[in-house]
Write a protein that holds these residues in place. Structure first.
Motif, PDB file in Angstrom:
ATOM      1  N   ASN A 123     -24.294 -10.051 -14.785  1.00  0.00           N
ATOM      2  CA  ASN A 123     -24.214 -10.700 -13.525  1.00  0.00           C
ATOM      3  C   ASN A 123     -23.648 -10.469 -12.543  1.00  0.00           C
ATOM      4  N   ARG A 124     -23.121  -9.364 -12.550  1.00  0.00           N
ATOM      5  CA  ARG A 124     -22.033  -8.529 -11.547  1.00  0.00           C
ATOM      6  C   ARG A 124     -23.760  -8.279  -9.738  1.00  0.00           C
ATOM      7  N   VAL A 125     -22.691  -8.554  -9.010  1.00  0.00           N
ATOM      8  CA  VAL A 125     -23.720  -8.388  -8.463  1.00  0.00           C
ATOM      9  C   VAL A 125     -22.050  -7.175  -6.834  1.00  0.00           C
ATOM     10  N   VAL A 126     -22.921  -6.845  -6.480  1.00  0.00           N
ATOM     11  CA  VAL A 126     -21.393  -5.583  -5.232  1.00  0.00           C
ATOM     12  C   VAL A 126     -22.358  -6.299  -3.671  1.00  0.00           C
ATOM     13  N   PHE A 127     -21.249  -6.075  -2.402  1.00  0.00           N
ATOM     14  CA  PHE A 127     -21.290  -7.286  -1.665  1.00  0.00           C
ATOM     15  C   PHE A 127     -20.967  -5.290  -1.153  1.00  0.00           C
ATOM     16  N   GLU A 128     -22.063  -5.924   0.414  1.00  0.00           N
ATOM     17  CA  GLU A 128     -21.446  -4.383   0.756  1.00  0.00           C
ATOM     18  C   GLU A 128     -21.150  -4.956   2.622  1.00  0.00           C
ATOM     19  N   VAL A 129     -19.958  -5.337   3.184  1.00  0.00           N
ATOM     20  CA  VAL A 129     -19.161  -5.623   4.277  1.00  0.00           C
ATOM     21  C   VAL A 129     -19.944  -4.263   5.720  1.00  0.00           C
ATOM     22  N   VAL A 130     -21.151  -4.455   6.160  1.00  0.00           N
ATOM     23  CA  VAL A 130     -21.308  -3.697   7.574  1.00  0.00           C
ATOM     24  C   VAL A 130     -20.288  -4.801   8.741  1.00  0.00           C
ATOM     25  N   PRO A 131     -18.994  -3.586   9.118  1.00  0.00           N
ATOM     26  CA  PRO A 131     -18.041  -4.732  10.490  1.00  0.00           C
ATOM     27  C   PRO A 131     -19.202  -4.242  11.541  1.00  0.00           C
ATOM     28  N   GLU A 132     -19.275  -5.078  12.165  1.00  0.00           N
ATOM     29  CA  GLU A 132     -19.544  -5.132  13.590  1.00  0.00           C
ATOM     30  C   GLU A 132     -18.645  -6.013  14.552  1.00  0.00           C
ATOM     31  N   GLY A 133     -18.790  -5.384  15.897  1.00  0.00           N
ATOM     32  CA  GLY A 133     -18.400  -6.268  16.929  1.00  0.00           C
ATOM     33  C   GLY A 133     -16.430  -4.636  16.715  1.00  0.00           C
ATOM     34  N   LYS A 134     -16.206  -4.883  18.001  1.00  0.00           N
ATOM     35  CA  LYS A 134     -14.762  -4.931  17.757  1.00  0.00           C
ATOM     36  C   LYS A 134     -13.557  -5.738  16.776  1.00  0.00           C
TER      37      LYS A 134
ATOM     38  N   SER B 123       0.901  -1.379   0.163  1.00  0.00           N
ATOM     39  CA  SER B 123      -0.118  -0.495   0.014  1.00  0.00           C
ATOM     40  C   SER B 123       0.603   1.310  -0.041  1.00  0.00           C
ATOM     41  N   GLY B 124       1.892   1.325   0.294  1.00  0.00           N
ATOM     42  CA  GLY B 124       2.674   2.076   0.405  1.00  0.00           C
ATOM     43  C   GLY B 124       3.053   2.885   2.453  1.00  0.00           C
ATOM     44  N   LEU B 125       2.101   2.414   2.824  1.00  0.00           N
ATOM     45  CA  LEU B 125       2.084   3.006   4.105  1.00  0.00           C
ATOM     46  C   LEU B 125       3.469   2.416   4.982  1.00  0.00           C
ATOM     47  N   PRO B 126       3.455   3.228   5.516  1.00  0.00           N
ATOM     48  CA  PRO B 126       5.102   2.314   6.702  1.00  0.00           C
ATOM     49  C   PRO B 126       4.440   1.907   7.560  1.00  0.00           C
ATOM     50  N   GLY B 127       5.426   1.050   7.619  1.00  0.00           N
ATOM     51  CA  GLY B 127       5.102   0.069   9.062  1.00  0.00           C
ATOM     52  C   GLY B 127       4.101  -1.335   8.467  1.00  0.00           C
ATOM     53  N   ARG B 128       4.327  -2.155   9.173  1.00  0.00           N
ATOM     54  CA  ARG B 128       3.174  -3.262   8.728  1.00  0.00           C
ATOM     55  C   ARG B 128       1.749  -3.348   9.727  1.00  0.00           C
ATOM     56  N   ARG B 129       0.649  -3.122   8.619  1.00  0.00           N
ATOM     57  CA  ARG B 129      -0.647  -3.614  10.040  1.00  0.00           C
ATOM     58  C   ARG B 129      -2.370  -3.866   9.105  1.00  0.00           C
ATOM     59  N   MET B 130      -2.191  -4.486  10.031  1.00  0.00           N
ATOM     60  CA  MET B 130      -3.573  -4.919   9.119  1.00  0.00           C
ATOM     61  C   MET B 130      -4.963  -4.520  10.393  1.00  0.00           C
ATOM     62  N   VAL B 131      -5.703  -5.385  10.035  1.00  0.00           N
ATOM     63  CA  VAL B 131      -7.235  -5.296  10.189  1.00  0.00           C
ATOM     64  C   VAL B 131      -8.111  -5.894   9.798  1.00  0.00           C
ATOM     65  N   ALA B 132      -8.494  -6.661  11.259  1.00  0.00           N
ATOM     66  CA  ALA B 132     -10.023  -7.794  10.586  1.00  0.00           C
ATOM     67  C   ALA B 132     -11.112  -7.923  11.118  1.00  0.00           C
ATOM     68  N   LEU B 133     -12.125  -7.050  10.053  1.00  0.00           N
ATOM     69  CA  LEU B 133     -13.143  -7.273  10.273  1.00  0.00           C
ATOM     70  C   LEU B 133     -14.049  -8.106  10.329  1.00  0.00           C
ATOM     71  N   LYS B 134     -15.295  -8.466  11.269  1.00  0.00           N
ATOM     72  CA  LYS B 134     -16.043  -9.001  11.284  1.00  0.00           C
ATOM     73  C   LYS B 134     -17.072  -8.487  10.870  1.00  0.00           C
ATOM     74  N   GLY B 135     -18.106  -8.685  10.098  1.00  0.00           N
ATOM     75  CA  GLY B 135     -19.331  -8.471  10.111  1.00  0.00           C
ATOM     76  C   GLY B 135     -20.706  -9.262   8.979  1.00  0.00           C
ATOM     77  N   ARG B 136     -21.332  -8.716   8.536  1.00  0.00           N
ATOM     78  CA  ARG B 136     -22.588  -9.277   7.820  1.00  0.00           C
ATOM     79  C   ARG B 136     -22.230  -8.268   6.497  1.00  0.00           C
ATOM     80  N   VAL B 137     -22.753  -9.153   5.234  1.00  0.00           N
ATOM     81  CA  VAL B 137     -22.485  -8.917   4.229  1.00  0.00           C
ATOM     82  C   VAL B 137     -24.222  -8.865   3.751  1.00  0.00           C
ATOM     83  N   THR B 138     -24.257  -7.789   2.794  1.00  0.00           N
ATOM     84  CA  THR B 138     -25.746  -8.007   2.089  1.00  0.00           C
ATOM     85  C   THR B 138     -25.384  -7.659   0.772  1.00  0.00           C
TER      86      THR B 138
END
Length: 177
Positions: A138-149, A88-103
């Motif tokens: 046949n294209r669909v779009v996913f929307e993932v709404v994060p929930e929880g920490k 990504s070009g951002l400095p440092g190793r970073r990560m985030v894992a989001l759980k959520g519900r997809v529409t």
């Protein structure tokens, strides 16, 4: 071991190395690829690498009807999205894992909005050509709404780069040309 040995002598206690809210937002707005994790027909976790955009507090992705991840999202709305800073070009190793519900959106208005935003952000040099490829029946779009920490990590908060070296030590790795 004391907490001040984190990153140089141990990596056991990572408390305080999470991404702060603003840094999570920066990662989600900068990165363009993620791992999308869903449950397959047998109930096993399965994942694919997908391009995405982050907008309106949600992760937005696209796929084509009939693919395993579309079927999985239709079957069970519980998914995870994992984003790392790699490439990504951002400095440092970073990560985030989001759980959520997809529409899974099949609405032409959502698809139209998404394809405009997606192609202009991911392929700004020529969004129109890419949109022509993506704008299929046949294209669909996913929307993932994060929930929880979210689960996250920010290597920049670990002395010695989190690789057992004293702060400021030369890694010996060549960076750049």
């Amino acid at each position: 071991m004391s907490d001040n040995e984190l990153g140089t002598k141990n990596l056991e206690k990572l408390k305080g190395t999470h991404l702060d809210g603003g840094d999570q937002e920066e990662l989600l707005m900068t990165q363009t690829e993620c791992s999308f994790v869903f449950l397959d027909a047998d109930g096993w976790p399965r994942g694919v690498i997908m391009s995405f955009i982050y907008d309106k507090g949600s992760v937005w992705l696209t796929a084509v009807e009939g693919r395993a991840h579309v079927k999985g999202a239709d079957r069970d709305e519980r998914v995870s999205v994992i984003v790392s800073s790699a490439g990504s070009g951002l400095p440092g190793r970073r990560m985030v894992a989001l759980k959520g519900r997809v529409t899974v959106h099949r609405d032409p208005a959502v698809k139209d909005w998404f394809l405009h935003e997606f192609t202009h952000r991911i392929q700004p040099a020529d969004p129109h050509s890419w949109r022509k490829l993506l704008d299929s029946p046949n294209r669909v779009v996913f929307e993932v709404v994060p929930e929880g920490k979210p689960t996250s990590h920010d290597q920049r908060k670990i002395p010695g780069n989190g690789r057992g070296m004293a702060a400021g030590a030369d890694t010996g790795r060549k960076v750049g040309p």
